[in-house]
Structure formats: C-alpha cells, structure tokens
Design a protein around this motif. Structure first.
Motif, PDB file in Angstrom:
ATOM      1  N   VAL A   1      71.345  55.965  98.835  1.00 18.04           N
ATOM      2  CA  VAL A   1      71.458  54.703  97.827  1.00 18.04           C
ATOM      3  C   VAL A   1      72.780  54.492  97.398  1.00 18.04           C
ATOM      4  CG1 VAL A   1      70.799  54.569  95.140  1.00 18.04           C
ATOM      5  CG2 VAL A   1      69.234  55.586  96.883  1.00 18.04           C
ATOM      6  N   LEU A   2      73.865  55.298  96.970  1.00 18.22           N
ATOM      7  CA  LEU A   2      75.037  54.858  96.769  1.00 18.22           C
ATOM      8  C   LEU A   2      75.763  53.984  97.593  1.00 18.22           C
ATOM      9  CD1 LEU A   2      76.890  55.163  94.089  1.00 18.22           C
ATOM     10  CD2 LEU A   2      78.211  56.964  95.469  1.00 18.22           C
ATOM     11  N   THR A   3      75.810  54.390  98.843  1.00 14.46           N
ATOM     12  CA  THR A   3      76.354  53.751  99.762  1.00 14.46           C
ATOM     13  C   THR A   3      75.666  52.252 100.061  1.00 14.46           C
ATOM     14  OG1 THR A   3      75.375  55.140 101.505  1.00 14.46           O
ATOM     15  CG2 THR A   3      77.821  54.943 101.529  1.00 14.46           C
ATOM     16  N   THR A   4      74.378  52.311 100.175  1.00 16.21           N
ATOM     17  CA  THR A   4      73.715  50.767 100.310  1.00 16.21           C
ATOM     18  C   THR A   4      74.028  49.950  99.159  1.00 16.21           C
ATOM     19  OG1 THR A   4      71.581  51.978  99.713  1.00 16.21           O
ATOM     20  CG2 THR A   4      71.948  51.384 102.050  1.00 16.21           C
ATOM     21  N   PHE A   5      73.881  50.398  97.953  1.00 12.11           N
ATOM     22  CA  PHE A   5      73.975  49.614  96.632  1.00 12.11           C
ATOM     23  C   PHE A   5      75.564  49.308  96.646  1.00 12.11           C
ATOM     24  CE2 PHE A   5      73.303  48.216  92.581  1.00 12.11           C
ATOM     25  CZ  PHE A   5      74.478  48.411  91.868  1.00 12.11           C
ATOM     26  N   SER A   6      76.443  50.124  96.927  1.00 10.97           N
ATOM     27  CA  SER A   6      77.947  49.656  97.141  1.00 10.97           C
ATOM     28  C   SER A   6      78.058  48.487  98.224  1.00 10.97           C
ATOM     29  CB  SER A   6      78.715  50.741  97.535  1.00 10.97           C
ATOM     30  OG  SER A   6      78.738  51.740  96.576  1.00 10.97           O
ATOM     31  N   GLY A   7      77.489  48.708  99.261  1.00  8.92           N
ATOM     32  CA  GLY A   7      77.357  47.440 100.206  1.00  8.92           C
ATOM     33  C   GLY A   7      77.056  45.990  99.595  1.00  8.92           C
ATOM     34  N   VAL A   8      75.983  46.014  98.747  1.00  7.67           N
ATOM     35  CA  VAL A   8      75.586  45.039  98.142  1.00  7.67           C
ATOM     36  C   VAL A   8      76.718  44.480  96.906  1.00  7.67           C
ATOM     37  CG1 VAL A   8      73.749  43.820  97.423  1.00  7.67           C
ATOM     38  CG2 VAL A   8      73.301  45.604  98.578  1.00  7.67           C
ATOM     39  N   ALA A   9      76.903  45.559  96.251  1.00 14.71           N
ATOM     40  CA  ALA A   9      77.715  45.378  95.006  1.00 14.71           C
ATOM     41  C   ALA A   9      79.201  44.677  95.435  1.00 14.71           C
ATOM     42  CB  ALA A   9      77.798  46.575  94.098  1.00 14.71           C
ATOM     43  N   ALA A  10      79.644  45.381  96.486  1.00 17.74           N
ATOM     44  CA  ALA A  10      81.093  45.105  96.982  1.00 17.74           C
ATOM     45  C   ALA A  10      81.110  43.544  97.166  1.00 17.74           C
ATOM     46  CB  ALA A  10      81.380  45.796  98.078  1.00 17.74           C
ATOM     47  N   ASN A  11      79.936  42.878  97.247  1.00 18.40           N
ATOM     48  CA  ASN A  11      80.494  41.453  97.592  1.00 18.40           C
ATOM     49  C   ASN A  11      79.681  40.657  96.592  1.00 18.40           C
ATOM     50  OD1 ASN A  11      82.429  40.155  99.357  1.00 18.40           O
ATOM     51  ND2 ASN A  11      80.570  38.736  99.795  1.00 18.40           N
TER      52      ASN A  11
ATOM     53  N   LEU B   1      78.061  42.606 106.215  1.00 19.40           N
ATOM     54  CA  LEU B   1      76.731  42.063 105.588  1.00 19.40           C
ATOM     55  C   LEU B   1      76.828  41.193 104.226  1.00 19.40           C
ATOM     56  CD1 LEU B   1      73.641  41.368 106.301  1.00 19.40           C
ATOM     57  CD2 LEU B   1      73.304  43.694 105.101  1.00 19.40           C
ATOM     58  N   ALA B   2      77.411  41.840 103.464  1.00 20.10           N
ATOM     59  CA  ALA B   2      77.485  41.433 101.974  1.00 20.10           C
ATOM     60  C   ALA B   2      78.631  40.175 101.980  1.00 20.10           C
ATOM     61  CB  ALA B   2      77.920  42.642 101.023  1.00 20.10           C
ATOM     62  N   ILE B   3      79.543  40.273 102.674  1.00 17.35           N
ATOM     63  CA  ILE B   3      80.377  38.901 102.727  1.00 17.35           C
ATOM     64  C   ILE B   3      79.786  37.878 103.245  1.00 17.35           C
ATOM     65  CG2 ILE B   3      82.439  38.199 103.922  1.00 17.35           C
ATOM     66  CD1 ILE B   3      83.737  40.869 103.771  1.00 17.35           C
ATOM     67  N   VAL B   4      78.986  38.098 104.451  1.00 18.84           N
ATOM     68  CA  VAL B   4      78.298  36.741 104.997  1.00 18.84           C
ATOM     69  C   VAL B   4      77.204  36.130 103.852  1.00 18.84           C
ATOM     70  CG1 VAL B   4      76.914  36.065 106.575  1.00 18.84           C
ATOM     71  CG2 VAL B   4      78.907  37.461 107.333  1.00 18.84           C
ATOM     72  N   MET B   5      76.471  37.177 103.360  1.00 16.24           N
ATOM     73  CA  MET B   5      75.277  36.929 102.410  1.00 16.24           C
ATOM     74  C   MET B   5      76.146  36.322 100.993  1.00 16.24           C
ATOM     75  SD  MET B   5      72.694  37.566 103.809  1.00 16.24           S
ATOM     76  CE  MET B   5      71.127  37.608 102.826  1.00 16.24           C
ATOM     77  N   GLY B   6      77.512  36.269 101.067  1.00 22.71           N
ATOM     78  CA  GLY B   6      77.997  35.792  99.704  1.00 22.71           C
ATOM     79  C   GLY B   6      78.989  34.743  99.883  1.00 22.71           C
ATOM     80  N   GLU B   7      79.400  34.535 101.066  1.00 26.05           N
ATOM     81  CA  GLU B   7      80.525  33.512 101.126  1.00 26.05           C
ATOM     82  C   GLU B   7      80.185  31.997 101.109  1.00 26.05           C
ATOM     83  OE1 GLU B   7      81.762  30.934 103.642  1.00 26.05           O
ATOM     84  OE2 GLU B   7      83.262  31.234 102.370  1.00 26.05           O
ATOM     85  N   PHE B   8      80.783  31.309 100.339  1.00 29.72           N
ATOM     86  CA  PHE B   8      80.499  29.894  99.803  1.00 29.72           C
ATOM     87  C   PHE B   8      81.480  28.737 100.536  1.00 29.72           C
ATOM     88  CE2 PHE B   8      78.546  26.370  97.529  1.00 29.72           C
ATOM     89  CZ  PHE B   8      79.585  25.751  97.221  1.00 29.72           C
ATOM     90  N   THR B   9      82.588  29.010 100.212  1.00 27.22           N
ATOM     91  CA  THR B   9      83.621  28.056 100.450  1.00 27.22           C
ATOM     92  C   THR B   9      83.468  27.427 101.881  1.00 27.22           C
ATOM     93  OG1 THR B   9      85.054  29.135  98.696  1.00 27.22           O
ATOM     94  CG2 THR B   9      85.793  27.143 100.023  1.00 27.22           C
ATOM     95  N   ILE B  10      83.761  28.384 102.869  1.00 28.14           N
ATOM     96  CA  ILE B  10      83.731  28.131 104.394  1.00 28.14           C
ATOM     97  C   ILE B  10      82.560  27.316 104.664  1.00 28.14           C
ATOM     98  CG2 ILE B  10      84.166  28.689 106.579  1.00 28.14           C
ATOM     99  CD1 ILE B  10      85.982  30.767 105.553  1.00 28.14           C
ATOM    100  N   ALA B  11      81.262  27.852 104.416  1.00 29.65           N
ATOM    101  CA  ALA B  11      80.091  27.089 104.751  1.00 29.65           C
ATOM    102  C   ALA B  11      79.846  25.893 104.038  1.00 29.65           C
ATOM    103  CB  ALA B  11      78.966  28.031 104.444  1.00 29.65           C
TER     104      ALA B  11
END
Lengths: 396, 308, 269
Positions: free
Chosen positions: B121-131, C200-210
């Motif tokens: 849970v922590l690692t997947t959540f971190s994956g989302v939250a990191a961005n 995955l998170a970067i791509v799902m969140g990247e705005f400027t370039i797109a």
C-alpha cells in the motif's frame, strides 16, 4: 457550463475527425508560445490561398458587406486563439458566429496569454492553422502594430468607437474594457467591502485574494494600480499601491492564493479582486458561492483589450467578418452581457438598442463615470516598479 | 557470505577462458565496454542536451541576439538573488525532512514484523503521491489548512485560531509550501530508499547481535554506512525535485519569490516579457545543482567505499 | 532462537500512523469539497460531481491515452537505463558520477524550455514520430523520468552484489543477455518497480510539454477542468488519484508474478 464543455469536446473531436496533420498543429502551438521560425513553404502556402480570393478591402462599407459574407463563407473557417469561453462571454460569441454564418471556428490555447498570441502570428506565417484574429492587452496591441503583425482594417461601425479606444492607422481597435472590482462571497462576507480602503478592516483577515500575481497577470497589475489611486497615488506613481498590499500582507488580510474556480466555489478565496466582467461571470457560474461584486468608488481604474486582424491571416475574409460580427450591435451586446463595456457602449446607449434585461443586470453606470485609463508609458513604469519591489515587499 | 565468495572464486579459476569475465575484461574489452553505453548517451545527447544547450546559450544573449553578460549580472541583484535563496531554502528543508522522515517511514513499513500489505500500500500510494502536485495538491492543502480549511476549522472550534493567533500558521507562506511539498517529497524518498533498505540483509543484524552489538551500534556501524550512498543519492533527487517545482508553489502563494516562478513570469506571462532573463535564471539553477553535485560526489565516494 | 511470530515494532506503528494522518487528511478535505453541489445552501453530500466526471467522454479518452503513453515510457526507459546502469556498476564505475550529474539536468531545464528545444530540433522528423504522442511525447517523457529512474535503479543496483552475481551466472555458462534478464533483473525488481511507478505518475501528471506540443492527454483535461469548473475539479482529482493508484497496484501484481518465477538466486530474506 454544458456549452463550454460541448465546445471543448467539439474542438477535440474536430481534431480527430479532420485527421489534422499533427505536424501543423504542433508547430502552431509551439509558435504560440515562443516564436520559432517555421521551415516550409510559407510563402507558397499563403500565395495559394490568396490566389483563390481577391484581397479584402481595408475600409468596410455597407455596399461591400455582401461580398464580405460571400467570400468569408467560401473560406469556410476561422482560427481564433486564447479566448476562454467564460471571459467576457466569449463562449456565446464562439457559439453564435458559426451558427449565423456557417463558418467553423477553431479556438486554440484557450488559456494563452497576449504574449503567446503575438508569437503565434510571428512564427506561423503561411501555416493554415495560424490565428486569423487576436484579442490582446493594450501594450501588446501597440507593440504588435509597430512590429507589423497586424493588417489595417476599419470596421463598418468604426466611427462610433471612441477615439481613445482605437488606433487611428487602423491596426487595432479596442474591443471592451472593464474596471477593477471587488468580488465577494455574500455568505462568508456578510458585510462586504465597499472601497479599497475597506479591505484593511480586521473582519477581512485572511479573506482577500487577487486573481493572479502582478508579476504575471495583467489584471493583477491593474488591481495594484487601482489601489494606488485609492491610496493617494496616481497613474504615474503607483508606489502607494505596492505599499498598500505590503501592509495588507503584513496584517494578514491578503492571502496570495491563486484564485481558481475551485477556490471561489469552495469559499477559500471569499474576496477576489479582478475585472468586473470576471467577477460578474462568477455570479451565475457558481450559485453555491453566492457571489456579488462592486466597483469601488475610491479607485476606478479601467483597462481594455484590443482586436486585431493578423497580417498573415490564412482566412482574411473570415477574419474581417468576425470583426464585423464583434462590432455589430449583436456582438457588442454579447460582450455587454458579461459586464464588460464594449467599445461602442455609448453609441448603443444613445440609440437605445440595449435590451432592458441586460441593462438591469449591469452595475449602475454612475460607478463608471470616473474611470481612469493609464497610458502605455504609465503602464510600463508601473510594471517595472512592481517587478522590482513586489517580490521582496509583498512576496514570501 | 565470505565463504560463498571464495567458492565462486575457485569455480571461476577452473572455468574455460571464454567464460572468464575477469580475464576477458582486459584492455581489449575496454572499448567495447564503453560501446555498450552508447545508446544511452546517444539518447540523452539528442533529447536532453540539445534543449539544455539552447537555454545555456540563450542566457548569454540579449533581445537582439547579441552576446552579453548582462542577464547573468542581473541575477546577483534583488529580487533575483532572493529568489535563489528562497528556492534553495525550500529545497534544502524539504529534502532533509523528506529524506530523514521518509527513511523512517520506509523502514517502518519494510522491517520484519510489519505485515507485507502495508508495504504494498505504501509503495503504490507513494508512486501516485510522488507526482501529485500543482493545482490539485495546492487546493487539497488550501481546503485543509487554508483560512476556511477543514483542519483550521477544527482548531478554531477548539479555541485556537491558527490564522492569526500565535503560534500561527499560514498555508500561503514559505512554511506552508514546505508542508505541501512534503506530500511528494516523502513518497519519492520512500520509493527510492526502499530497495536500499531491502539490501540490509537480516543476517547482518543477527550477526551483529551475535557479536553483542546493541541496536544503536548496529545502526551506527553497519546500517547507516550501508544506506548512506543511497541516502545521499535520494537526497539529491529530492533537492532537485523541490528546486524545479513550480505549479504547487504558485497556486499556494503566487507571491513567493522562487526561481521557477520568476522563470514562468518572464517566459510566458502577460506582464514581463524577456525570455533571455528566463534562460539566465535557468542557467543559474544549473549552477546551483552543479554545486550540489560537486559536494555530493566526494561525500558519496567516501560512503560507497564503506559499502564495498 | 525461539521461533515466534514477529510482531510489529511500536516505533513502526507510530511512524506509519503519522504518515497515514499526513497523507489522508488533505485527500479527505478534497473529498469533503467534492461532495458539495453548485447550488446555494444545499446540505452535504451529492455524487453529482462524480457523475459528471464519469459520464464525460473526454475523461475516459484521455486517461486511456495517458496510461498507454505511460506504459510505453516505462518500457523504453527500462530498456534504455537498466542495461546501462548495470554496465556502469559492473565495468565503468567511474562513469557513475557523470551519469548522476546528467540525471540532474532534466531538473534544470524547465519543461517549457525543453519542449521548444525538442520541437525546434525535430521539426523535420517523419509524421509517425513527430505527430503522435507515441513518438514525440514518449521520447520527452523518458527524459523527464530519467532522474527518477536513475536514482531508483542506482539504489537497487547498490543493494545487490553485481560482480558476484555476474560472475556466478557467467561461470554457469550464461550469456550476457541471460545474465541480465534472468539474474540481475529479478534482483533489482523492487527498484525497477519503484522507478516504473514514478514514471507512471510523471506521465499521468505532466502538463506543460503535452500542452505546448498539442497532444490531448489526461493532465490537459485535468487542467482544463481545474481552470473552468469548480466542484467537479475536486471529484476529478480524487478519481484520477484512485485510478492511477489502481494502475500501480496492477503493475505491482504483474511484477510480483514474474519475479516469483524468474529469480535464479533465491531471495535472502
């Protein structure tokens, strides 16, 4: 809201169905931001379009109007740029024009800035996706005209536009102006501020926001100028405005939060200083926020935007027809509905063509009697002063 | 473990020459070794250095495209120099806090005794939250600790108006931005340090315990030194991440004086219009990060020496 | 040593609880707001905003594009970076600081500047690359993911004994490719997964370039809603959070299944 949503979907659907060349779209957008020179047969492309239709006239008259409509319909399309649907009621204009003339509109980069609009003209010369018309801030209009980005065009109703709001050479024409206003959430601010000086009252602690930062938003610069006027400053010296906001920050009334539809709707920015037409739009857009607004009497500062036709428009006839539409009574009233004062406002009032309902929804005319506009030199001086002082005095 | 090493060594000695990587990686192989990194370098040169170069060159040009140092000189004046200090402060604080706290949290989730699902849970959540950043993150924090936020209201109802009673806290401030930044700094740290924590083999703890070491002694002499290189690397990553962040800060406090916001103002705003100053600002960011690397490399080398 | 079921350390409880509080509260605040309606004076709780999002065709369309783009970026990144970092750890350790330095460059080049530079350089490239997100955008995203990929994989490679593993594998007769795929990769699985999550998170969140390259990805849609709608924005935020999280969990499951089969060196835990 459904309208804009539909429009957005329509825009993207158009992209897909036209199987539009991504290359051109890419180039257009980049240029829209930064000014690239485009490789390619710019001249020939432009030549090809022009070969089909003769050059449109510079001065529009009633006799030539029929030809204008005919040729514009032959062109069949219009490219606009940076027109948010909820800014000055452009949503309605973008919706009405295609239905009236059967000419589709592609509105690129809705949240773009004036700088990006001028850049798009510069770099997309010859590309058929280049913008045909722009709606830019005054300083950008003047700069663009001097640079040769615009074509001369005098609309049919040119004479009814006040002298101060147009370029006598014909390169740009003021389209609408607004005054700086204070918008507020009536539920959260039961005793709304009436003047700029009021904003310093302790009851507004943590409640006052400006729509944007004066370092990047033209309307925010105007807010600073208006507050300067209210605090003993002048158009030529806005130091009082910067000091006002420094004080507001210190006592905690000013929250430097970026006003967004979310913060307005949720009440996190209960007071927002912005153009009157933007605050007016919130009234109907967010009933949950119970929004109201007023134009304070102690500093009525106005700013206008300007229409210009691109000198390299891929659809020159359609571009001019769009201008005619905007400056017709119908177009002017569309702008008026948003609360923005269209350029021909006085003329419309004199001829009594404004629907009573629209007039009733506007703030009282007496509020705008003393509106002041700054010259280009004054605006530049204000921006430079802000750039130097705002980050240290108000920022952080 | 030393045992295994010796056994493998013997096996290696006996193997035919073709399979002897240690002999094979002699001088003749070296050029080939570099060749294997060619795809990587080709890619980064084509897609990274080219745009970076346009920035570096543009920083030294004026609007007429003549060469000049004036943009760079400008950086040393107010408010630009203040913007750099602001950015460095925020980045350092969130990098240190994120690195240290993130490590504790990651360790808590990975260590023996904690159910495995917590780590997933922590690692997947971190994956989302990191961005998770920008307007949505800013709004989430405004909705929490803004003047009318959920938590602010809880405190206010309990008698403490944090917006102006001391001690007071504003989400639209440098501290507020740092608090919001932790939302992606902590997850980033957790994700990056977790594999390194995995590398802390349980046998080492048991061996240390067998030798009579206490908890803190294990950490001081084994745990921390082993983790240090990865920790430093993660710290640099967190610093860079915070340094370059823009949208969250702008949405929380559009007056905050940090470099990315200034760059945005000069590049695409409606007010200021000088892309070369923006490029000079970016060049300055490059210098700051280069300085960080210069500090990082010898530190990291010392740490890595131990881990060998 | 007495065998007993390991209990969770009390300090672990504290840390995890604090983390949970910190992460959940802002999400709760957003949830609170997303359940409100755009009508004056209505009491709590409507799912209207979620309905708006879910019934919006653009939402599903753009999420699909972004998700596929993310997968593509992850694959390209791993194929490019894993062998390189492996090689560097094995044979060219002195190159490591150089690459670490290069990995910081994406932080320095603002996305706005990067997209201009890239578009300018690749203006003449063929349509299948320049004109589709699967070409141009994926390439740019690999660069954006580079710092996160590098530092994650680097930490992972550090945690294993690359030399021993390689020698053992080679002495058993494996070729380089086999060593890489069947020996090294399973051992850095955690790091590679972490790096994939970040990408995955970067791509799902990247705005400027797109945005500037005129592609219609999910963050573009998200930004448009944030700038024009009030209440649905909160619902959209939470939904996108949940969907991205689900995507990560599925990545985790995929990674786990493959890992269990492929590890040649048994895990030492």
């Amino acid at each position: 809201m459904e309208d804009y949503e539909a429009q957005e979907i329509e825009f993207w659907a158009k992209l897909e169905e036209e199987g539009m060349s991504r290359s051109s779209m890419l180039r257009r957008s980049v240029a829209a931001a930064f000014g690239l020179t485009i490789v390619g047969n710019a001249a020939t492309a432009l030549g090809a379009t022009k070969a089909k239709l003769a050059s449109p006239p510079t001065h529009m008259t009633k006799a030539l109007f029929g030809d204008l409509v005919k040729n514009a319909k032959k062109e069949g399309h219009l490219n606009t740029i940076a027109l948010p649907p909820d800014w000055a009621n452009y949503g309605e204009a973008l919706h009405t024009f295609p239905r009236k003339y059967g000419i589709g509109i592609t509105n690129d980069n809705p949240d773009g800035s004036s700088a990006q609009e001028n850049e798009a003209i510069r770099s997309l010369k010859g590309d058929k996706r280049a913008p045909d018309v722009v709606d830019v801030g005054e300083s950008f209009a003047i700069a663009g005209a001097n640079e040769g980005l615009y074509a001369k065009y005098f609309v049919l109703n040119y004479k009814t536009i006040p002298r101060a709001l147009k370029d006598t050479r014909g390169y740009w024409t003021g389209d609408y102006w607004g005054a700086v206003s204070i918008g507020y959430n009536k539920t959260l601010v039961p005793n709304p501020p009436k003047t700029f000086k009021d904003l310093m009252k302790p009851e507004y602690r943590g409640k006052v926001a400006i729509n944007g930062s004066p370092l990047s938003s033209n309307s925010a610069v105007s807010v600073v100028i208006a507050t300067a006027l209210a605090n003993g400053g002048s158009l030529g010296n806005i130091q009082a405005g910067i000091d006002f906001w420094a004080q507001m920050k210190k006592i905690g009334n000013y929250i430097p939060v970026q006003t967004t539809p979310q913060t307005v709707a949720s009440g996190q920015t209960p007071i927002s200083l912005d153009w009157d037409y933007n605050n007016k739009a919130y009234v109907t857009e967010f009933p949950a926020a119970n929004w109201g607004f007023t134009v304070p009497a102690d500093g009525v500062y106005g700013g206008y935007y300007a229409q210009a036709v691109s000198a390299y428009a891929p659809h020159p006839w359609a571009a001019r027809l769009w201008e005619e539409f905007l400056y017709s009574d119908q177009g002017q009233i569309i702008w008026l509905k948003s609360g923005a004062h269209p350029a021909r406002f006085n003329d419309l009032v004199a001829r009594k063509v404004i629907p009573k309902a629209v007039l009733a929804s506007l703030p009282p005319a007496s509020l705008y009697k003393n509106v002041k506009f700054a010259s280009l030199g004054q605006q530049t001086a204000a921006k430079n002063l802000i750039a130097q002082q705002w980050p240290t005095k108000v920022g952080g | 473990m030393a045992d295994e090493g010796r056994r493998v060594g013997i096996a290696t000695q006996a193997a035919p020459r073709a399979l002897r990587p240690d002999l094979a990686s002699g001088r003749r192989r070296l050029p080939l070794a570099w060749l294997a990194t060619l795809p990587f370098f080709a890619y980064t040169i084509a897609f990274l250095f080219v745009p970076a170069a346009s920035v570096m060159i543009g920083a030294f040009q004026d609007k007429a495209n003549h060469g000049t140092f004036s943009n760079i000189r400008l950086l040393f004046h107010h408010p630009y120099i203040d913007a750099y200090w602001g950015s460095i402060r925020i980045s350092l604080i969130t990098a240190v806090a994120g690195a240290v706290l993130g490590m504790f949290i990651a360790y808590a989730a990975i260590r023996g005794g904690t159910p495995r699902w917590i780590r997933s849970v922590l690692t997947t959540f971190s994956g989302v939250a990191a961005n998770f950043g920008g307007i949505p993150l800013a709004f989430a924090w405004i909705a929490t600790l803004g003047p009318l936020g959920v938590v602010t209201t809880w405190f206010r109802n309990a008698g403490w108006d944090i917006t102006y009673q001391t001690p007071h806290f504003q989400i639209s401030s440098e501290r507020g931005i740092e608090l919001a930044y932790m939302y992606f700094q902590l997850p980033l740290m957790i994700l990056v340090i977790a594999p390194a924590i995995d590398g802390l083999k349980r046998e080492w703890r048991e061996a240390a315990a067998n030798l009579g070491a206490k908890q803190w002694q294990f950490w001081r002499y084994v745990g921390i030194p082993v983790l240090m290189p990865s920790f430093l690397g993660a710290f640099i990553l967190l610093f860079g991440n915070a340094f370059a962040a823009y949208a969250t800060a702008y949405s929380l406090d559009n007056g905050i004086n940090i470099v990315p916001i200034l760059i945005g103002d000069y590049y695409t705003g409606n007010v200021l219009d000088n892309p070369h100053i923006a490029q000079a600002l970016a060049f300055g960011m490059f210098v700051v990060l280069a300085v960080m690397m210069v500090i990082y490399i010898p530190l990291q080398r010392r740490a890595a020496r131990w881990a060998k | 040593m007495k065998l007993r079921r390991p209990r969770m350390a009390p300090s672990a409880y504290v840390w995890l609880l604090l983390a949970a509080i910190y992460f959940v509260i802002p999400l709760y605040s957003t949830l609170d707001f997303s359940l409100k309606e755009n009508k004056a004076g209505t009491p709590c709780c409507t799912l209207h905003n979620y309905g708006w999002v879910v019934h919006n065709g653009d939402f599903w369309h753009t999420i699909k594009i972004s998700f596929l783009l993310a997968l593509e970026t992850i694959v390209i990144s791993l194929v490019l970076f894993v062998p390189t970092i492996y090689w560097v750890h094995l044979k060219l350790p002195r190159l490591r600081p150089v690459i670490a330095f290069m990995a910081l460059v994406p932080f320095v080049v603002p996305p706005i500047v990067m997209v201009v530079g890239l578009l300018r350089t690749f203006n003449g490239a063929p349509g299948w690359y320049y004109g589709t997100p699967w070409g141009f955008l994926a390439t740019a995203y690999v660069i954006l993911a580079f710092p996160y990929m590098f530092f994650s994989l680097d930490a992972g490679f550090r945690a294993i004994d690359v030399h021993t593993l390689t020698e053992a594998s080679q002495s058993l007769g494996a070729r380089w490719t086999t060593t890489l795929v069947r020996v090294i990769l399973p051992n850095i699985r955690a790091a590679a997964l972490a790096a994939s999550f970040l990408t995955l998170a970067i791509v799902m969140g990247e705005f400027t370039i797109a945005n500037l390259a005129a592609f219609h990805t999910f963050p573009i849609f998200l930004q448009y809603v944030n700038e024009s709608q009030g209440f649905p924005a909160g619902a959209l935020t939470l939904l996108s959070f949940a969907i991205t999280w689900a995507a990560m969990l599925s990545l985790l499951l995929i990674g786990r299944k493959r890992g269990a089969r492929g590890a040649v060196v048994p895990a030492t835990r």
